[in-house]
Design a protein around this motif. Structure first.
Motif, PDB file in Angstrom:
ATOM      1  N   THR A  45       0.794  -1.337   0.055  1.00 41.75           N
ATOM      2  CA  THR A  45       0.072  -0.057   0.076  1.00 41.75           C
ATOM      3  C   THR A  45       1.053   1.367   0.021  1.00 41.75           C
ATOM      4  OG1 THR A  45      -1.466  -1.273   1.351  1.00 41.75           O
ATOM      5  CG2 THR A  45      -2.042   1.113   1.039  1.00 41.75           C
ATOM      6  N   PHE A  46       2.077   1.144   0.903  1.00 42.21           N
ATOM      7  CA  PHE A  46       2.830   2.510   0.563  1.00 42.21           C
ATOM      8  C   PHE A  46       3.378   2.411  -0.581  1.00 42.21           C
ATOM      9  CE2 PHE A  46       3.222   1.628   5.255  1.00 42.21           C
ATOM     10  CZ  PHE A  46       2.929   3.052   5.986  1.00 42.21           C
ATOM     11  N   PHE A  47       3.861   1.379  -1.245  1.00 40.67           N
ATOM     12  CA  PHE A  47       4.304   1.464  -2.481  1.00 40.67           C
ATOM     13  C   PHE A  47       3.415   2.098  -3.636  1.00 40.67           C
ATOM     14  CE2 PHE A  47       8.048  -1.393  -1.485  1.00 40.67           C
ATOM     15  CZ  PHE A  47       9.062  -0.662  -2.465  1.00 40.67           C
ATOM     16  N   GLY A  48       2.015   1.674  -3.481  1.00 40.23           N
ATOM     17  CA  GLY A  48       0.947   2.241  -4.377  1.00 40.23           C
ATOM     18  C   GLY A  48       1.124   3.589  -4.401  1.00 40.23           C
ATOM     19  N   ALA A  49       0.996   4.244  -2.893  1.00 37.86           N
ATOM     20  CA  ALA A  49       1.242   5.691  -2.843  1.00 37.86           C
ATOM     21  C   ALA A  49       2.610   6.347  -3.454  1.00 37.86           C
ATOM     22  CB  ALA A  49       1.164   5.859  -1.098  1.00 37.86           C
ATOM     23  N   ALA A  50       3.528   5.633  -3.450  1.00 43.56           N
ATOM     24  CA  ALA A  50       4.793   6.194  -3.904  1.00 43.56           C
ATOM     25  C   ALA A  50       4.584   6.250  -5.474  1.00 43.56           C
ATOM     26  CB  ALA A  50       6.126   5.057  -3.487  1.00 43.56           C
ATOM     27  N   MET A  51       4.002   5.177  -6.102  1.00 41.75           N
ATOM     28  CA  MET A  51       3.868   5.286  -7.421  1.00 41.75           C
ATOM     29  C   MET A  51       2.986   6.234  -7.904  1.00 41.75           C
ATOM     30  SD  MET A  51       3.051   1.182  -7.626  1.00 41.75           S
ATOM     31  CE  MET A  51       4.295  -0.159  -7.114  1.00 41.75           C
ATOM     32  N   LEU A  52       1.756   6.656  -7.265  1.00 42.46           N
ATOM     33  CA  LEU A  52       0.839   7.858  -7.415  1.00 42.46           C
ATOM     34  C   LEU A  52       1.888   9.230  -7.334  1.00 42.46           C
ATOM     35  CD1 LEU A  52      -2.236   6.395  -5.568  1.00 42.46           C
ATOM     36  CD2 LEU A  52      -2.004   6.838  -8.057  1.00 42.46           C
ATOM     37  N   ALA A  53       2.530   9.115  -6.165  1.00 40.57           N
ATOM     38  CA  ALA A  53       3.087  10.508  -6.151  1.00 40.57           C
ATOM     39  C   ALA A  53       4.177  10.895  -7.373  1.00 40.57           C
ATOM     40  CB  ALA A  53       3.976  10.270  -4.731  1.00 40.57           C
ATOM     41  N   LYS A  54       4.769   9.682  -7.853  1.00 44.62           N
ATOM     42  CA  LYS A  54       5.738   9.903  -8.978  1.00 44.62           C
ATOM     43  C   LYS A  54       4.901  10.154 -10.232  1.00 44.62           C
ATOM     44  CE  LYS A  54       9.891   9.377  -7.089  1.00 44.62           C
ATOM     45  NZ  LYS A  54      11.079  10.714  -7.380  1.00 44.62           N
ATOM     46  N   LEU A  55       3.710  10.000 -10.134  1.00 37.05           N
ATOM     47  CA  LEU A  55       2.797  10.366 -11.322  1.00 37.05           C
ATOM     48  C   LEU A  55       2.368  11.777 -11.132  1.00 37.05           C
ATOM     49  CD1 LEU A  55       1.350   6.670 -12.166  1.00 37.05           C
ATOM     50  CD2 LEU A  55       2.957   8.014 -13.624  1.00 37.05           C
ATOM     51  N   ASP A  56       2.611  12.343 -10.099  1.00 42.15           N
ATOM     52  CA  ASP A  56       1.936  13.556  -9.808  1.00 42.15           C
ATOM     53  C   ASP A  56       0.436  13.753  -9.330  1.00 42.15           C
ATOM     54  OD1 ASP A  56       4.436  15.142  -9.974  1.00 42.15           O
ATOM     55  OD2 ASP A  56       4.052  15.127 -12.168  1.00 42.15           O
ATOM     56  N   ARG A  57       0.009  12.449  -9.127  1.00 44.71           N
ATOM     57  CA  ARG A  57      -1.271  12.394  -8.499  1.00 44.71           C
ATOM     58  C   ARG A  57      -1.292  12.393  -7.058  1.00 44.71           C
ATOM     59  NH1 ARG A  57      -3.044   7.191 -12.106  1.00 44.71           N
ATOM     60  NH2 ARG A  57      -4.835   6.926 -10.762  1.00 44.71           N
ATOM     61  N   LEU A  58      -0.932  13.588  -6.444  1.00 41.42           N
ATOM     62  CA  LEU A  58      -0.816  13.670  -5.081  1.00 41.42           C
ATOM     63  C   LEU A  58      -1.822  13.409  -4.168  1.00 41.42           C
ATOM     64  CD1 LEU A  58       1.807  16.597  -5.141  1.00 41.42           C
ATOM     65  CD2 LEU A  58       2.139  14.126  -5.038  1.00 41.42           C
ATOM     66  N   ALA A  59      -3.160  13.852  -4.352  1.00 43.03           N
ATOM     67  CA  ALA A  59      -4.222  13.552  -3.814  1.00 43.03           C
ATOM     68  C   ALA A  59      -4.563  12.319  -3.524  1.00 43.03           C
ATOM     69  CB  ALA A  59      -5.447  14.522  -4.283  1.00 43.03           C
ATOM     70  N   GLU A  60      -4.570  11.567  -4.517  1.00 40.37           N
ATOM     71  CA  GLU A  60      -4.400   9.968  -4.360  1.00 40.37           C
ATOM     72  C   GLU A  60      -3.624   9.386  -3.620  1.00 40.37           C
ATOM     73  OE1 GLU A  60      -6.029   8.209  -8.336  1.00 40.37           O
ATOM     74  OE2 GLU A  60      -5.354  10.012  -8.841  1.00 40.37           O
ATOM     75  N   ALA A  61      -2.365   9.956  -3.852  1.00 39.60           N
ATOM     76  CA  ALA A  61      -1.063   9.292  -3.193  1.00 39.60           C
ATOM     77  C   ALA A  61      -1.570   9.403  -1.732  1.00 39.60           C
ATOM     78  CB  ALA A  61       0.247  10.041  -3.621  1.00 39.60           C
ATOM     79  N   LYS A  62      -1.918  10.662  -1.098  1.00 34.78           N
ATOM     80  CA  LYS A  62      -2.153  10.932   0.143  1.00 34.78           C
ATOM     81  C   LYS A  62      -3.028   9.971   0.989  1.00 34.78           C
ATOM     82  CE  LYS A  62      -0.359  15.680  -0.026  1.00 34.78           C
ATOM     83  NZ  LYS A  62       0.643  15.401   0.715  1.00 34.78           N
ATOM     84  N   LEU A  63      -4.019   9.634  -0.055  1.00 36.64           N
ATOM     85  CA  LEU A  63      -5.212   8.847   0.723  1.00 36.64           C
ATOM     86  C   LEU A  63      -4.751   7.523   0.800  1.00 36.64           C
ATOM     87  CD1 LEU A  63      -8.162  10.150  -1.418  1.00 36.64           C
ATOM     88  CD2 LEU A  63      -8.081  10.346   0.675  1.00 36.64           C
ATOM     89  N   TRP A  64      -3.815   7.085  -0.135  1.00 34.31           N
ATOM     90  CA  TRP A  64      -3.228   5.810  -0.029  1.00 34.31           C
ATOM     91  C   TRP A  64      -2.102   5.720   1.109  1.00 34.31           C
ATOM     92  CZ3 TRP A  64      -2.322   1.198  -3.626  1.00 34.31           C
ATOM     93  CH2 TRP A  64      -3.433   1.144  -4.597  1.00 34.31           C
ATOM     94  N   ALA A  65      -1.556   6.631   1.204  1.00 36.53           N
ATOM     95  CA  ALA A  65      -0.393   6.826   2.519  1.00 36.53           C
ATOM     96  C   ALA A  65      -1.397   6.784   3.849  1.00 36.53           C
ATOM     97  CB  ALA A  65       0.311   7.850   2.285  1.00 36.53           C
TER      98      ALA A  65
END
Length: 590
Positions: A519-539
């Motif tokens: 789940t943390f890796f999912g957040a990292a992938m979203l962050a690197k794709l500049d989908r920061l709002a989704e990344a924060k939810l995953w985090a």
């Protein structure tokens, strides 16, 4: 007039329904109806009959079927979904037909050819909570099924189903991504390829099933050591266990040229093994043999079968591979018997790790020179360590894995599973070069072992060889088309390390939260794709899951990023920085 007595019986009920039926009809009513009729006639109805089921109600977009056992019902549901994905492979996404399937075991009322009651109603409600293209079963079905099918399940907890008074425990069948399988099946490997189907237990004692399974696995392992062959993994071949299938269908599904099938009969000190090598395209027998021997000669029979097949399929015998295939056999058949039982427990659904370990311990105690007993022990400790929340918690288990694997290699340096088992504790001890040496040696010894390749994909990602890690994961999935979810979790990590973020995220969202780290890796992938709002939810979800584990609050308080770097020990500083930066972008606390 006296009303006839109500007929009741216990039945396994399958409910299937088309996903997005109204949308499909609105898009192309005539075409959709024609496609659904063909789907029923060519796939759904024949599969229900094949698995001894009976359709008792059908609508435009669904069917209800009764089966004599949960084994038949669940096997049918999985079979339908897997084959439907193959049918959908070349269809435009907006026209692909997908089903949701629910299976329940319960009391039903019989009126003529029709069936009513809560047993049916629960199955229908389970279908509605199943994922598109997936299968959901009740807790009752899961409990009755036990280990009879080679499937993995995810417990989804208790659900309040519409118009059902009591809460119902729901389990989801973990289905590998067969859409990729469908694409791969169109082109065969560039070398002879073979699948070894489960040898049928012909003994009078059904408890001897583990013995015939063990012989199947041994022959698969021996064949897989030859680089001139492509050998499908045991996991995928065993999905056909207990089913009557056309060899051509099996060959097409698994993408192989040849299929080996056979049977085993064990009686006292005698054993009879039959084996047939079949051409996957024509169904013709290329070679067949029957062996009537003393049970002590069993290993010689396995070696002979292996050599005959390699001699017929490979361009020329590989002397080094042939020598490796003649691995050290146990001197004591009781030790081998315990090893077989331990291996069977490791393969079955559910947490049988400790029971498997007890059999491996008995095998080692009975025959201290039997290397595979110690590599089996190492695997149980490795699995125990990976199941814990943090690398620190798993240190004791990794130490035990290290000692067991070292002992296995002292007895037999060609034990490829021991090399993989030893590589894991080397990784967490920071001994990267030794880890790499054991990973490379394992793949050299057995280039066709899918689990070894999948494990290698994660360890090579930690080593800093992202593209090689991805290649290993792809090879593992080709050799094991029915791969479990952890293959995808490791592949997602490899893709992230290779900086292939869109592919990494696509892999990650195909699976449930297999590990908290995923789940943390999912957040990292979203962050690197500049989908920061989704990344924060995953985090946030990942942190909440971590805190829900024993000791998780304390771990989180010390800093999640450092914990994650400990759990995922990248060798290269640039990879550590890359991961940590993505975590900070997603809002993960340090």
């Amino acid at each position: 007039m006296v009303e006839s007595a109500v007929q009741r019986r216990l039945a396994a009920i399958l409910a299937a329904d088309v996903v997005g039926y109204s949308r499909l009809m609105g898009h192309d009513e005539i075409g959709t109806l024609a496609t659904l009729r063909a789907l029923r006639a060519e796939l759904v109805d024949p599969k229900i009959v094949e698995h001894n089921g009976r359709i008792f109600k059908a609508t435009g977009d669904g069917v209800l079927a009764e089966f004599p056992s949960v084994v038949n019902a669940v096997a049918c549901a999985v079979d339908i979904q897997r084959r439907l994905e193959v049918r959908n492979a070349d269809m435009p996404e907006d026209r692909a037909i997908r089903l949701r399937i629910g299976v329940n075991l319960g009391d039903v009322i019989v009126e003529g050819e029709d069936i009513f009651g809560d047993g049916v109603n629960v199955a229908a409600r389970l279908e509605r909570v199943a994922p598109a293209g997936g299968v959901a079963v009740s807790g009752t079905v899961r409990d009755h099924l036990g280990n009879r099918l080679d499937l993995q399940f995810e417990d989804m907890g208790e659900h309040a189903l519409k118009n059902i008074e009591q809460l119902v425990r729901v389990c989801r069948v973990r289905l590998a991504d067969t859409s990729a399988l469908a694409r791969r099946a169109l082109s065969l490997p560039d070398r002879p390829s073979i699948a070894v189907l489960p040898f049928v237990n012909m003994s009078d004692d059904p408890e001897q099933e583990y013995f015939s399974d063990g012989i199947t696995e041994d022959i698969t392992t021996e064949l897989s050591r030859f680089r001139s062959l492509s050998v499908i993994a045991r996991n995928s071949s065993f999905t056909y266990k207990g089913r009557t299938m056309k060899i051509a269908d099996v060959a097409r599904d698994l993408g192989v040229t040849y299929v080996l099938e056979g049977s085993v009969r064990r009686a006292g000190n005698r054993i009879r093994i039959t084996a047939q090598l079949v051409d996957g395209e024509t169904g013709s027998h290329i070679w067949a043999e029957r062996y009537d021997r003393e049970i002590a000669d069993m290993f010689a029979v396995q070696d002979e079968i292996t050599q005959r097949i390699v001699g017929m399929l490979a361009a020329g015998l590989e002397d080094d591979s042939l020598e490796r295939a003649k691995r050290k056999h146990p001197e004591n058949l009781i030790a081998y018997d315990h090893w077989l039982r331990g291996k069977r427990l490791l393969w079955t659904v559910g947490q049988n790790n400790l029971e498997a370990r007890r059999h491996f311990e008995k095998a080692a105690a009975t025959d201290p020179s039997f290397s595979r007993a110690y590599s089996g022990l190492a695997v149980t400790y490795q699995m125990e360590a990976l199941d814990l929340s943090t690398a620190a918690e798993g240190r004791g288990a990794y130490d035990m894995a290290f000692d067991s694997a070292e002992r296995a290699l002292e007895l037999d340096e060609a034990d490829y599973q021991a090399h993989i088992a030893l590589a894991w504790p080397c990784l967490y001890r920071g001994d990267y070069e030794r880890m790499k040496k054991h990973v490379d040696r394992a793949i050299m010894l057995n280039p066709n072992d899918a689990d070894s390749l999948a494990n290698a994909s994660y360890m090579l990602a930690m080593y800093g060889e992202g593209e090689k890690a991805v290649a290993c994961s792809e090879a593992a999935m080709r050799l094991n088309p029915r791969y479990p979810d952890w293959y995808i979790a490791f592949q997602a990590t490899a893709l992230f390390t290779a900086r292939r973020y869109p592919e990494a995220l696509a892999a990650r969202i195909r699976i449930p939260d297999y590990f908290i780290d995923s789940t943390f890796f999912g957040a990292a992938m979203l962050a690197k794709l500049d989908r920061l709002a989704e990344a924060k939810l995953w985090a946030e979800r990942a942190v909440a899951r971590l805190k829900g584990r024993p000791g998780g609050v304390e771990h989180a308080a010390k800093g999640c990023i450092q914990l994650l770097l400990d759990n995922n020990p990248f060798r290269l500083q640039e990879d550590r920085d890359h991961f940590a930066e993505a975590m900070r972008m997603a809002g993960v606390p340090g």
